[in-house]
Motif scaffolding. Structure first.
Motif, PDB file in Angstrom:
ATOM      1  N   PHE A 152       8.916  14.842  -4.507  1.00 27.70           N
ATOM      2  CA  PHE A 152       7.703  14.460  -5.243  1.00 27.70           C
ATOM      3  C   PHE A 152       6.736  15.635  -5.210  1.00 27.70           C
ATOM      4  CE2 PHE A 152       6.791  13.304  -0.860  1.00 27.70           C
ATOM      5  CZ  PHE A 152       5.497  13.770  -0.668  1.00 27.70           C
ATOM      6  N   SER A 153       5.712  15.561  -6.068  1.00 25.56           N
ATOM      7  CA  SER A 153       4.731  16.632  -6.158  1.00 25.56           C
ATOM      8  C   SER A 153       3.358  16.041  -6.437  1.00 25.56           C
ATOM      9  CB  SER A 153       5.114  17.612  -7.274  1.00 25.56           C
ATOM     10  OG  SER A 153       4.162  18.654  -7.380  1.00 25.56           O
ATOM     11  N   TRP A 154       2.344  16.566  -5.765  1.00 25.86           N
ATOM     12  CA  TRP A 154       0.954  16.152  -6.007  1.00 25.86           C
ATOM     13  C   TRP A 154       0.195  17.341  -6.581  1.00 25.86           C
ATOM     14  CZ3 TRP A 154      -3.663  16.844  -2.535  1.00 25.86           C
ATOM     15  CH2 TRP A 154      -4.783  16.151  -3.022  1.00 25.86           C
ATOM     16  N   ASP A 155      -0.543  17.103  -7.671  1.00 24.86           N
ATOM     17  CA  ASP A 155      -1.197  18.190  -8.399  1.00 24.86           C
ATOM     18  C   ASP A 155      -2.472  18.712  -7.750  1.00 24.86           C
ATOM     19  OD1 ASP A 155      -2.853  16.034  -8.829  1.00 24.86           O
ATOM     20  OD2 ASP A 155      -2.418  15.860 -10.977  1.00 24.86           O
ATOM     21  N   GLY A 156      -2.903  18.105  -6.639  1.00 25.81           N
ATOM     22  CA  GLY A 156      -4.117  18.579  -5.973  1.00 25.81           C
ATOM     23  C   GLY A 156      -5.397  18.082  -6.600  1.00 25.81           C
ATOM     24  N   LEU A 157      -5.293  17.024  -7.420  1.00 21.81           N
ATOM     25  CA  LEU A 157      -6.469  16.426  -8.059  1.00 21.81           C
ATOM     26  C   LEU A 157      -6.745  15.066  -7.444  1.00 21.81           C
ATOM     27  CD1 LEU A 157      -5.652  17.223 -11.801  1.00 21.81           C
ATOM     28  CD2 LEU A 157      -6.957  18.626 -10.170  1.00 21.81           C
ATOM     29  N   ASP A 158      -8.023  14.721  -7.341  1.00 18.21           N
ATOM     30  CA  ASP A 158      -8.363  13.407  -6.796  1.00 18.21           C
ATOM     31  C   ASP A 158      -8.163  12.332  -7.860  1.00 18.21           C
ATOM     32  OD1 ASP A 158     -10.547  13.560  -8.497  1.00 18.21           O
ATOM     33  OD2 ASP A 158     -11.979  14.045  -6.923  1.00 18.21           O
ATOM     34  N   ALA A 159      -8.508  11.089  -7.506  1.00 17.64           N
ATOM     35  CA  ALA A 159      -8.288   9.964  -8.414  1.00 17.64           C
ATOM     36  C   ALA A 159      -9.076  10.107  -9.716  1.00 17.64           C
ATOM     37  CB  ALA A 159      -8.656   8.657  -7.712  1.00 17.64           C
ATOM     38  N   SER A 160     -10.153  10.919  -9.697  1.00 20.08           N
ATOM     39  CA  SER A 160     -10.977  11.127 -10.894  1.00 20.08           C
ATOM     40  C   SER A 160     -10.526  12.341 -11.693  1.00 20.08           C
ATOM     41  CB  SER A 160     -12.455  11.293 -10.503  1.00 20.08           C
ATOM     42  OG  SER A 160     -12.914  10.136  -9.818  1.00 20.08           O
ATOM     43  N   GLY A 161      -9.493  13.023 -11.220  1.00 19.84           N
ATOM     44  CA  GLY A 161      -8.990  14.189 -11.928  1.00 19.84           C
ATOM     45  C   GLY A 161      -9.661  15.487 -11.565  1.00 19.84           C
ATOM     46  N   ASN A 162     -10.440  15.500 -10.480  1.00 18.87           N
ATOM     47  CA  ASN A 162     -11.129  16.715 -10.045  1.00 18.87           C
ATOM     48  C   ASN A 162     -10.334  17.427  -8.958  1.00 18.87           C
ATOM     49  OD1 ASN A 162     -13.441  16.120 -11.710  1.00 18.87           O
ATOM     50  ND2 ASN A 162     -14.046  14.587 -10.163  1.00 18.87           N
ATOM     51  N   PRO A 163     -10.331  18.748  -8.944  1.00 16.59           N
ATOM     52  CA  PRO A 163      -9.634  19.479  -7.886  1.00 16.59           C
ATOM     53  C   PRO A 163     -10.246  19.174  -6.522  1.00 16.59           C
ATOM     54  CG  PRO A 163     -10.162  20.935  -9.742  1.00 16.59           C
ATOM     55  CD  PRO A 163     -10.902  19.658  -9.974  1.00 16.59           C
ATOM     56  N   VAL A 164      -9.407  18.958  -5.558  1.00 17.98           N
ATOM     57  CA  VAL A 164      -9.898  18.655  -4.207  1.00 17.98           C
ATOM     58  C   VAL A 164     -10.235  19.958  -3.486  1.00 17.98           C
ATOM     59  CG1 VAL A 164      -8.554  16.530  -4.068  1.00 17.98           C
ATOM     60  CG2 VAL A 164      -7.558  18.672  -3.244  1.00 17.98           C
ATOM     61  N   PRO A 165     -11.151  19.923  -2.517  1.00 17.45           N
ATOM     62  CA  PRO A 165     -11.472  21.127  -1.740  1.00 17.45           C
ATOM     63  C   PRO A 165     -10.260  21.604  -0.951  1.00 17.45           C
ATOM     64  CG  PRO A 165     -13.114  19.394  -1.412  1.00 17.45           C
ATOM     65  CD  PRO A 165     -11.963  18.761  -2.113  1.00 17.45           C
ATOM     66  N   ALA A 166     -10.234  22.893  -0.674  1.00 15.26           N
ATOM     67  CA  ALA A 166      -9.140  23.449   0.127  1.00 15.26           C
ATOM     68  C   ALA A 166      -9.165  22.835   1.520  1.00 15.26           C
ATOM     69  CB  ALA A 166      -9.275  24.961   0.212  1.00 15.26           C
ATOM     70  N   GLY A 167      -8.003  22.525   2.040  1.00 17.55           N
ATOM     71  CA  GLY A 167      -7.924  21.940   3.373  1.00 17.55           C
ATOM     72  C   GLY A 167      -6.583  21.278   3.619  1.00 17.55           C
ATOM     73  N   LYS A 168      -6.511  20.586   4.748  1.00 15.93           N
ATOM     74  CA  LYS A 168      -5.283  19.908   5.152  1.00 15.93           C
ATOM     75  C   LYS A 168      -5.339  18.446   4.712  1.00 15.93           C
ATOM     76  CE  LYS A 168      -4.110  20.873   9.287  1.00 15.93           C
ATOM     77  NZ  LYS A 168      -4.054  20.874  10.774  1.00 15.93           N
ATOM     78  N   TYR A 169      -4.250  17.969   4.101  1.00 15.72           N
ATOM     79  CA  TYR A 169      -4.219  16.596   3.584  1.00 15.72           C
ATOM     80  C   TYR A 169      -3.018  15.848   4.169  1.00 15.72           C
ATOM     81  CZ  TYR A 169      -7.921  17.874   0.359  1.00 15.72           C
ATOM     82  OH  TYR A 169      -9.142  18.273  -0.156  1.00 15.72           O
ATOM     83  N   GLN A 170      -3.268  14.565   4.428  1.00 17.96           N
ATOM     84  CA  GLN A 170      -2.263  13.687   5.036  1.00 17.96           C
ATOM     85  C   GLN A 170      -1.599  12.834   3.952  1.00 17.96           C
ATOM     86  OE1 GLN A 170      -1.650  13.211   8.570  1.00 17.96           O
ATOM     87  NE2 GLN A 170       0.068  11.968   7.891  1.00 17.96           N
ATOM     88  N   PHE A 171      -0.259  12.783   3.976  1.00 22.09           N
ATOM     89  CA  PHE A 171       0.508  12.010   2.995  1.00 22.09           C
ATOM     90  C   PHE A 171       1.202  10.838   3.696  1.00 22.09           C
ATOM     91  CE2 PHE A 171      -0.204  16.017   1.064  1.00 22.09           C
ATOM     92  CZ  PHE A 171      -0.143  15.847  -0.313  1.00 22.09           C
ATOM     93  N   THR A 172       1.228   9.716   2.998  1.00 24.45           N
ATOM     94  CA  THR A 172       1.918   8.528   3.505  1.00 24.45           C
ATOM     95  C   THR A 172       2.784   7.958   2.394  1.00 24.45           C
ATOM     96  OG1 THR A 172       0.063   8.000   4.962  1.00 24.45           O
ATOM     97  CG2 THR A 172       1.662   6.258   4.591  1.00 24.45           C
TER      98      THR A 172
END
Length: 225
Positions: free
Chosen positions: A155-175
Protein backbone atom coordinates in the motif's frame (compact mmCIF):
# COMPACT_ATOMS: atom_id res chain seq x y z
CA UNK A 1 87.71 -26.50 49.68
CA UNK A 2 87.30 -28.04 46.23
CA UNK A 3 84.03 -29.61 47.38
CA UNK A 4 82.76 -26.28 48.63
CA UNK A 5 83.64 -24.58 45.37
CA UNK A 6 82.01 -27.33 43.33
CA UNK A 7 78.82 -27.12 45.40
CA UNK A 8 78.73 -23.36 44.98
CA UNK A 9 79.15 -23.73 41.25
CA UNK A 10 76.34 -26.28 41.12
CA UNK A 11 74.10 -24.00 43.18
CA UNK A 12 74.89 -21.06 40.91
CA UNK A 13 74.00 -23.14 37.87
CA UNK A 14 70.76 -24.28 39.51
CA UNK A 15 69.65 -20.79 40.49
CA UNK A 16 70.56 -19.37 37.08
CA UNK A 17 68.51 -22.06 35.35
CA UNK A 18 65.56 -21.42 37.65
CA UNK A 19 65.73 -17.65 37.09
CA UNK A 20 65.96 -18.17 33.34
CA UNK A 21 62.93 -20.45 33.40
CA UNK A 22 60.91 -17.96 35.41
CA UNK A 23 61.92 -15.09 33.15
CA UNK A 24 61.00 -17.03 30.03
CA UNK A 25 57.58 -18.16 31.21
CA UNK A 26 55.86 -14.81 31.46
CA UNK A 27 52.88 -15.94 29.40
CA UNK A 28 52.67 -19.31 31.18
CA UNK A 29 51.97 -20.99 27.85
CA UNK A 30 53.52 -24.24 26.61
CA UNK A 31 54.36 -24.39 22.95
CA UNK A 32 55.14 -27.46 20.85
CA UNK A 33 58.87 -26.93 21.39
CA UNK A 34 58.35 -26.89 25.17
CA UNK A 35 56.38 -30.11 25.00
CA UNK A 36 59.15 -31.95 23.16
CA UNK A 37 61.72 -30.65 25.63
CA UNK A 38 59.62 -32.03 28.48
CA UNK A 39 59.21 -35.31 26.64
CA UNK A 40 62.97 -35.53 26.10
CA UNK A 41 63.63 -34.85 29.79
CA UNK A 42 61.06 -37.47 30.69
CA UNK A 43 62.89 -40.03 28.57
CA UNK A 44 66.26 -39.06 30.05
CA UNK A 45 65.00 -39.26 33.62
CA UNK A 46 62.98 -42.45 33.30
CA UNK A 47 63.76 -45.50 35.42
CA UNK A 48 65.69 -48.00 33.24
CA UNK A 49 63.90 -50.85 34.98
CA UNK A 50 60.51 -49.27 34.23
CA UNK A 51 60.77 -47.51 30.90
CA UNK A 52 57.93 -45.33 29.67
CA UNK A 53 55.27 -47.27 27.82
CA UNK A 54 55.19 -46.47 24.09
CA UNK A 55 51.39 -46.24 24.21
CA UNK A 56 51.63 -43.56 26.89
CA UNK A 57 54.09 -41.56 24.82
CA UNK A 58 51.89 -41.79 21.74
CA UNK A 59 48.85 -40.79 23.80
CA UNK A 60 50.69 -37.73 25.16
CA UNK A 61 51.81 -36.67 21.71
CA UNK A 62 48.32 -37.20 20.29
CA UNK A 63 46.71 -35.17 23.09
CA UNK A 64 49.09 -32.27 22.53
CA UNK A 65 48.57 -32.37 18.75
CA UNK A 66 44.79 -32.32 19.23
CA UNK A 67 44.98 -29.42 21.68
CA UNK A 68 47.21 -27.46 19.32
CA UNK A 69 44.92 -28.25 16.38
CA UNK A 70 41.83 -27.04 18.26
CA UNK A 71 43.64 -23.83 19.23
CA UNK A 72 44.65 -23.17 15.62
CA UNK A 73 41.12 -23.95 14.42
CA UNK A 74 39.68 -21.47 16.91
CA UNK A 75 42.06 -18.79 15.65
CA UNK A 76 41.09 -19.50 12.04
CA UNK A 77 37.37 -19.31 12.87
CA UNK A 78 37.93 -15.97 14.59
CA UNK A 79 39.72 -14.63 11.52
CA UNK A 80 36.96 -16.01 9.28
CA UNK A 81 34.26 -14.32 11.39
CA UNK A 82 36.11 -11.00 11.22
CA UNK A 83 36.42 -11.35 7.45
CA UNK A 84 32.70 -12.11 7.12
CA UNK A 85 31.82 -9.06 9.22
CA UNK A 86 33.99 -6.85 7.03
CA UNK A 87 32.37 -8.23 3.87
CA UNK A 88 28.90 -7.65 5.31
CA UNK A 89 29.81 -4.08 6.21
CA UNK A 90 31.08 -3.49 2.68
CA UNK A 91 27.88 -4.92 1.17
CA UNK A 92 25.70 -2.96 3.60
CA UNK A 93 27.43 0.30 2.64
CA UNK A 94 25.96 -0.07 -0.86
CA UNK A 95 22.49 0.34 0.69
CA UNK A 96 23.12 3.96 1.67
CA UNK A 97 20.58 6.15 -0.13
CA UNK A 98 18.30 3.23 -0.95
CA UNK A 99 14.94 2.21 0.55
CA UNK A 100 14.56 -0.99 2.56
CA UNK A 101 11.46 -2.74 3.84
CA UNK A 102 11.64 -3.43 7.59
CA UNK A 103 9.14 -4.78 10.16
CA UNK A 104 7.86 -1.55 11.70
CA UNK A 105 4.59 0.37 11.78
CA UNK A 106 6.26 3.79 11.56
CA UNK A 107 7.41 5.86 8.61
CA UNK A 108 9.21 9.17 8.25
CA UNK A 109 7.42 11.60 5.92
CA UNK A 110 9.11 14.79 4.69
CA UNK A 111 7.18 15.65 1.53
CA UNK A 112 9.77 14.06 -0.78
CA UNK A 113 7.47 11.19 -1.68
CA UNK A 114 4.74 8.84 -0.50
CA UNK A 115 5.08 6.48 2.45
CA UNK A 116 5.06 2.92 1.19
CA UNK A 117 4.49 -0.24 3.19
CA UNK A 118 3.02 -3.71 3.15
CA UNK A 119 0.63 -5.79 5.22
CA UNK A 120 1.95 -9.21 6.20
CA UNK A 121 -0.82 -11.66 7.04
CA UNK A 122 -1.05 -15.42 7.09
CA UNK A 123 -4.65 -15.50 5.90
CA UNK A 124 -7.08 -13.42 3.88
CA UNK A 125 -8.87 -10.46 5.47
CA UNK A 126 -11.90 -8.35 4.55
CA UNK A 127 -12.55 -4.61 4.83
CA UNK A 128 -8.94 -3.78 5.58
CA UNK A 129 -8.37 -0.20 6.66
CA UNK A 130 -5.16 1.79 7.14
CA UNK A 131 -5.12 4.51 9.79
CA UNK A 132 -2.37 7.14 9.97
CA UNK A 133 -1.53 9.04 13.17
CA UNK A 134 0.99 11.78 13.87
CA UNK A 135 3.54 11.76 16.69
CA UNK A 136 1.01 12.98 19.28
CA UNK A 137 -1.48 10.24 18.39
CA UNK A 138 -3.91 12.32 16.32
CA UNK A 139 -5.52 10.64 13.30
CA UNK A 140 -4.50 12.58 10.19
CA UNK A 141 -5.85 10.24 7.53
CA UNK A 142 -7.32 6.81 6.84
CA UNK A 143 -8.06 4.82 3.69
CA UNK A 144 -9.46 1.44 2.75
CA UNK A 145 -7.70 -1.43 0.98
CA UNK A 146 -10.80 -3.59 0.68
CA UNK A 147 -10.21 -7.35 0.84
CA UNK A 148 -6.66 -8.72 0.87
CA UNK A 149 -5.29 -12.22 0.38
CA UNK A 150 -2.78 -14.06 2.53
CA UNK A 151 0.83 -12.93 2.13
CA UNK A 152 2.21 -9.46 1.41
CA UNK A 153 -0.16 -6.71 0.30
CA UNK A 154 1.53 -3.42 -0.62
CA UNK A 155 0.00 0.00 0.00
CA UNK A 156 1.02 3.64 -0.35
CA UNK A 157 0.05 6.84 1.46
CA UNK A 158 0.43 10.14 -0.41
CA UNK A 159 1.38 12.17 2.67
CA UNK A 160 -1.83 14.23 2.61
CA UNK A 161 -4.23 14.61 5.51
CA UNK A 162 -7.97 13.93 5.33
CA UNK A 163 -8.49 17.46 3.90
CA UNK A 164 -5.93 16.94 1.15
CA UNK A 165 -3.21 19.11 2.70
CA UNK A 166 0.42 18.00 2.95
CA UNK A 167 1.30 16.89 6.45
CA UNK A 168 4.32 18.36 8.29
CA UNK A 169 7.57 16.44 8.11
CA UNK A 170 7.89 13.90 10.90
CA UNK A 171 7.32 10.35 12.06
CA UNK A 172 3.88 8.81 11.49
CA UNK A 173 2.28 5.70 12.96
CA UNK A 174 0.35 3.28 10.71
CA UNK A 175 -2.26 0.75 11.81
CA UNK A 176 -3.87 -1.93 9.63
CA UNK A 177 -7.08 -3.61 10.77
CA UNK A 178 -9.58 -5.90 9.08
CA UNK A 179 -12.02 -8.77 9.47
CA UNK A 180 -10.30 -12.14 9.87
CA UNK A 181 -12.59 -15.06 10.51
CA UNK A 182 -15.41 -12.73 11.50
CA UNK A 183 -13.28 -10.87 14.07
CA UNK A 184 -11.76 -7.42 13.67
CA UNK A 185 -7.99 -7.73 14.14
CA UNK A 186 -4.86 -5.67 13.67
CA UNK A 187 -2.32 -6.98 11.19
CA UNK A 188 1.47 -6.64 11.25
CA UNK A 189 3.00 -4.02 9.00
CA UNK A 190 6.28 -3.47 7.22
CA UNK A 191 7.33 -0.02 6.05
CA UNK A 192 9.86 1.36 3.60
CA UNK A 193 12.60 3.59 4.98
CA UNK A 194 15.64 5.36 3.52
CA UNK A 195 19.10 4.18 4.63
CA UNK A 196 21.28 7.14 5.64
CA UNK A 197 24.37 5.35 6.96
CA UNK A 198 25.72 2.03 8.17
CA UNK A 199 27.24 1.28 11.58
CA UNK A 200 29.03 -1.76 12.95
CA UNK A 201 30.40 -2.86 16.33
CA UNK A 202 29.17 -2.77 19.94
CA UNK A 203 28.20 -6.41 19.62
CA UNK A 204 25.16 -5.54 17.49
CA UNK A 205 26.54 -6.56 14.10
CA UNK A 206 25.67 -4.45 11.05
CA UNK A 207 23.18 -1.67 11.82
CA UNK A 208 21.39 0.37 9.15
CA UNK A 209 20.59 3.92 10.28
CA UNK A 210 17.21 4.82 8.78
CA UNK A 211 16.13 8.39 8.11
CA UNK A 212 13.95 9.61 10.97
CA UNK A 213 13.57 6.13 12.48
CA UNK A 214 16.94 5.19 13.99
CA UNK A 215 18.88 1.96 13.62
CA UNK A 216 17.76 -1.48 12.54
CA UNK A 217 19.74 -4.69 12.12
CA UNK A 218 20.75 -5.74 8.61
CA UNK A 219 19.18 -9.14 9.25
CA UNK A 220 15.78 -7.48 9.80
CA UNK A 221 15.58 -6.18 6.22
CA UNK A 222 13.04 -8.13 4.18
CA UNK A 223 13.28 -6.24 0.89
CA UNK A 224 15.55 -3.73 -0.85
CA UNK A 225 14.12 -1.28 -3.35
Amino acid sequence: MDNVNNNSAIQDMYWKKEETAKAGSADQKLEQEDFFKLLTEQLNMQDPSKPVDNDQMIAQMTSFSMAEGISNLSTQFTQFAESMTSNQALQASTLVGRDVLVPTSKAYVDGSGPANGAIATGQSAQNVKITVKNEVGEVVDSFSLGDVTAGMTEFSWDGLDASGNPVPAGKYQFTASGQIGGTNEEMPLQMNARVQSVSMGNGQGIVLNLKGLGGVGLSDVTEIS
